[in-house]
Design an enzyme around this catalytic site. Structure first.
Site, PDB file in Angstrom:
ATOM      1  N   GLY A  22      23.832  34.912  32.206  1.00 37.71           N
ATOM      2  CA  GLY A  22      24.687  35.986  32.693  1.00 37.71           C
ATOM      3  C   GLY A  22      26.040  35.512  33.204  1.00 37.71           C
ATOM      4  O   GLY A  22      26.697  34.660  32.592  1.00 37.71           O
ATOM      5  N   TYR A 162      20.401  47.880  46.911  1.00 41.03           N
ATOM      6  CA  TYR A 162      21.472  47.117  46.257  1.00 41.03           C
ATOM      7  C   TYR A 162      22.808  47.430  46.935  1.00 41.03           C
ATOM      8  O   TYR A 162      23.573  46.523  47.270  1.00 41.03           O
ATOM      9  CB  TYR A 162      21.513  47.458  44.767  1.00 41.03           C
ATOM     10  CG  TYR A 162      22.364  46.528  43.935  1.00 41.03           C
ATOM     11  CD1 TYR A 162      21.971  45.217  43.688  1.00 41.03           C
ATOM     12  CD2 TYR A 162      23.568  46.958  43.375  1.00 41.03           C
ATOM     13  CE1 TYR A 162      22.751  44.364  42.907  1.00 41.03           C
ATOM     14  CE2 TYR A 162      24.348  46.120  42.592  1.00 41.03           C
ATOM     15  CZ  TYR A 162      23.928  44.824  42.362  1.00 41.03           C
ATOM     16  OH  TYR A 162      24.698  43.979  41.590  1.00 41.03           O
ATOM     17  N   LYS A 198      28.230  43.045  30.742  1.00 37.91           N
ATOM     18  CA  LYS A 198      27.147  42.813  29.767  1.00 37.91           C
ATOM     19  C   LYS A 198      26.362  41.542  30.089  1.00 37.91           C
ATOM     20  O   LYS A 198      26.734  40.443  29.658  1.00 37.91           O
ATOM     21  CB  LYS A 198      27.735  42.678  28.357  1.00 37.91           C
ATOM     22  CG  LYS A 198      28.238  43.970  27.779  1.00 37.91           C
ATOM     23  CD  LYS A 198      28.872  43.749  26.419  1.00 37.91           C
ATOM     24  CE  LYS A 198      29.719  44.944  26.029  1.00 37.91           C
ATOM     25  NZ  LYS A 198      30.639  44.638  24.914  1.00 37.91           N
ATOM     26  N   THR A 199      25.311  41.686  30.883  1.00 34.31           N
ATOM     27  CA  THR A 199      24.387  40.585  31.163  1.00 34.31           C
ATOM     28  C   THR A 199      22.973  41.189  31.220  1.00 34.31           C
ATOM     29  O   THR A 199      22.819  42.422  31.235  1.00 34.31           O
ATOM     30  CB  THR A 199      24.680  39.910  32.533  1.00 34.31           C
ATOM     31  OG1 THR A 199      24.209  40.769  33.568  1.00 34.31           O
ATOM     32  CG2 THR A 199      26.147  39.583  32.721  1.00 34.31           C
ATOM     33  N   PRO A 200      21.942  40.342  31.321  1.00 33.98           N
ATOM     34  CA  PRO A 200      20.568  40.868  31.370  1.00 33.98           C
ATOM     35  C   PRO A 200      20.284  41.796  32.540  1.00 33.98           C
ATOM     36  O   PRO A 200      19.292  42.530  32.520  1.00 33.98           O
ATOM     37  CB  PRO A 200      19.718  39.591  31.461  1.00 33.98           C
ATOM     38  CG  PRO A 200      20.557  38.539  30.811  1.00 33.98           C
ATOM     39  CD  PRO A 200      21.974  38.881  31.178  1.00 33.98           C
TER      40      PRO A 200
HETATM   41  N1  LIG Z   1      26.221  42.287  35.384  1.00 34.76           N
HETATM   42  C1  LIG Z   1      26.619  43.279  36.162  1.00 34.76           C
HETATM   43  O1  LIG Z   1      26.775  44.437  35.709  1.00 34.76           O
HETATM   44  C2  LIG Z   1      26.942  43.024  37.618  1.00 34.76           C
HETATM   45  C3  LIG Z   1      27.751  43.957  38.296  1.00 34.76           C
HETATM   46  C4  LIG Z   1      28.040  43.736  39.640  1.00 34.76           C
HETATM   47  C5  LIG Z   1      27.537  42.620  40.292  1.00 34.76           C
HETATM   48  N2  LIG Z   1      26.741  41.742  39.611  1.00 34.76           N
HETATM   49  C6  LIG Z   1      26.217  40.610  40.354  1.00 34.76           C
HETATM   50  O2  LIG Z   1      26.518  39.416  39.645  1.00 34.76           O
HETATM   51  C7  LIG Z   1      25.548  38.420  39.961  1.00 34.76           C
HETATM   52  C8  LIG Z   1      25.024  37.788  38.679  1.00 34.76           C
HETATM   53  O3  LIG Z   1      24.337  38.793  37.954  1.00 34.76           O
HETATM   54  P1  LIG Z   1      24.151  38.761  36.369  1.00 34.76           P
HETATM   55  O4  LIG Z   1      24.729  40.021  35.855  1.00 34.76           O
HETATM   56  O5  LIG Z   1      24.603  37.469  35.799  1.00 34.76           O
HETATM   57  O6  LIG Z   1      22.559  38.922  36.305  1.00 34.76           O
HETATM   58  P2  LIG Z   1      21.464  38.045  35.540  1.00 34.76           P
HETATM   59  O7  LIG Z   1      20.196  38.770  35.796  1.00 34.76           O
HETATM   60  O8  LIG Z   1      21.897  37.805  34.144  1.00 34.76           O
HETATM   61  O9  LIG Z   1      21.498  36.657  36.298  1.00 34.76           O
HETATM   62  C9  LIG Z   1      21.003  36.497  37.592  1.00 34.76           C
HETATM   63  C10 LIG Z   1      20.470  35.078  37.727  1.00 34.76           C
HETATM   64  O10 LIG Z   1      19.961  34.933  39.051  1.00 34.76           O
HETATM   65  C11 LIG Z   1      18.743  34.227  38.964  1.00 34.76           C
HETATM   66  N3  LIG Z   1      17.911  34.532  40.127  1.00 34.76           N
HETATM   67  C12 LIG Z   1      17.184  35.650  40.382  1.00 34.76           C
HETATM   68  N4  LIG Z   1      16.509  35.512  41.528  1.00 34.76           N
HETATM   69  C13 LIG Z   1      16.815  34.286  42.018  1.00 34.76           C
HETATM   70  C14 LIG Z   1      16.417  33.562  43.176  1.00 34.76           C
HETATM   71  N5  LIG Z   1      15.552  34.076  44.052  1.00 34.76           N
HETATM   72  N6  LIG Z   1      16.950  32.331  43.377  1.00 34.76           N
HETATM   73  C15 LIG Z   1      17.806  31.802  42.484  1.00 34.76           C
HETATM   74  N7  LIG Z   1      18.195  32.422  41.359  1.00 34.76           N
HETATM   75  C16 LIG Z   1      17.708  33.661  41.133  1.00 34.76           C
HETATM   76  C17 LIG Z   1      18.109  34.665  37.661  1.00 34.76           C
HETATM   77  O11 LIG Z   1      17.152  33.731  37.195  1.00 34.76           O
HETATM   78  C18 LIG Z   1      19.317  34.792  36.753  1.00 34.76           C
HETATM   79  O12 LIG Z   1      19.589  33.595  36.040  1.00 34.76           O
HETATM   80  C19 LIG Z   1      24.473  39.131  40.798  1.00 34.76           C
HETATM   81  O13 LIG Z   1      24.681  38.866  42.164  1.00 34.76           O
HETATM   82  C20 LIG Z   1      24.710  40.596  40.507  1.00 34.76           C
HETATM   83  O14 LIG Z   1      24.268  41.435  41.547  1.00 34.76           O
HETATM   84  C21 LIG Z   1      26.438  41.919  38.294  1.00 34.76           C
END
Ligand SMILES: NC(=O)c1ccc[n+]([C@@H]2O[C@H](COP(=O)([O-])OP(=O)(O)OC[C@H]3O[C@@H](n4cnc5c(N)ncnc54)[C@H](O)[C@@H]3O)[C@@H](O)[C@H]2O)c1
Length: 264
Positions: A22, A162, A198-200
């Protein structure tokens, strides 16, 4: 000249949590290509190692991987020490690990859901700031980048935990920014607030569209003035700026990566 002597973050050493995929993966590639060394930590240590191997195949010796559950303070203490030793210091901390909500309205919400999101999304940021700070001070000018969300700045139905945890990340970042400024540590602290990228983490929305990814993305883009959801690089470029000394007068602020969403 080597890649490390060039680039916008040449010589920087960055720990990124939740870095196995991600947004964390996009940040890792971006920072390495701009001259940094990175410590990739994730609860899924095997995926973090696979990414480090791929990055090292492109820029040898630039990435290290660690199994790390951000809920555990003991693991933070251990991983921060090992990463700083492996990278030769630590000048950037990116608190990126986070989990999305299960779309529960308040009447159905549970203590377990709140506890899980509190520990992963919010308390972890305190552990990171606390245990990385001595290394960041030693390597200053340094930067802490906390990944919040637009959901930390605006509410959304079914996302109570959240919303609350990401708002906590936003405000806590300001506190640590002011503490570091007061102490003249030359450690800047800022938060980044992406809209849908666009991430999981968006998989539940794709499931709601019966697996039709394009349809899910189109639905999510409806409220976004730029009429699309984001790419991981849209966030990685913001992180690159905040990690670099280009942002040397920027602390205690929030950077929205939201296609204009919260300008409305
Ligand atoms: N993608 C979006 O739409 C979006 C939007 C706003 C904010 N975010 C934030 O961006 C950050 C990254 O999200 P992403 O989109 O890459 O999601 P993702 O699910 O692709 O990646 C999250 C990663 O965190 C890891 N993870 C989960 N629990 C964990 C733990 N207890 N300890 C260590 N690692 C852990 C997972 O294994 C994964 O690799 C997050 O904080 C998310 O809230 C994402």
């Amino acid at each position: 000249m080597t890649a490390e002597k060039q680039g916008r973050v040449a010589g920087k050493t960055a720990l990124i949590t939740g870095a196995a995929g991600g947004l964390g993966e996009a940040m890792a590639w971006m920072l390495v290509r701009e001259g940094a060394r990175v410590a990739l930590t994730d609860v899924d240590g095997d995926r973090a190692q696979a990414l480090a191997d791929a990055i090292n195949a492109e820029v040898a010796g630039s990435a290290f991987a660690y199994a790390h559950d951000v809920r555990s303070e003991d693991q933070w203490i251990d991983v921060v020490a090992r990463a700083a030793a492996d990278m030769g210091g630590m000048s950037v901390l990116i608190n990126n690990a986070g989990v999305g909500d299960v779309l529960l309205f308040s009447e159905q919400d549970t203590a377990e859901n709140w506890q899980r999101q509190y520990e992963i999304n919010l308390r972890s940021v305190m552990f990171g700031c606390k245990h990385a700070m001595p290394h960041l001070r030693a390597a200053a000018p340094s930067s802490i980048i906390n990944i919040s969300s637009i959901a930390g700045l605006a509410g959304a139905p079914g996302m109570g935990a959240y919303n609350a945890t990401k708002a906590g990340v936003w405000m806590y970042s300001k506190t640590v920014a002011l503490e570091a400024a007061k102490m003249e540590w030359n450690v800047r602290v800022n938060s980044v607030h992406p809209v849908f990228i666009k991430t999981p983490i968006l998989d539940p929305f794709i499931a709601m569209a019966h697996g039709d990814e394009a349809k899910a993305h189109e639905r999510l883009a409806r409220g976004i003035p730029l009429k699309r959801i984001g790419e991981p690089d849209d966030v990685a470029y913001a992180v690159l700026y905040l990690a670099s000394d280009e942002s040397k007068f920027v602390t205690g602020t929030e950077l929205k990566i939201d296609g204009g969403m919260l300008a409305q």
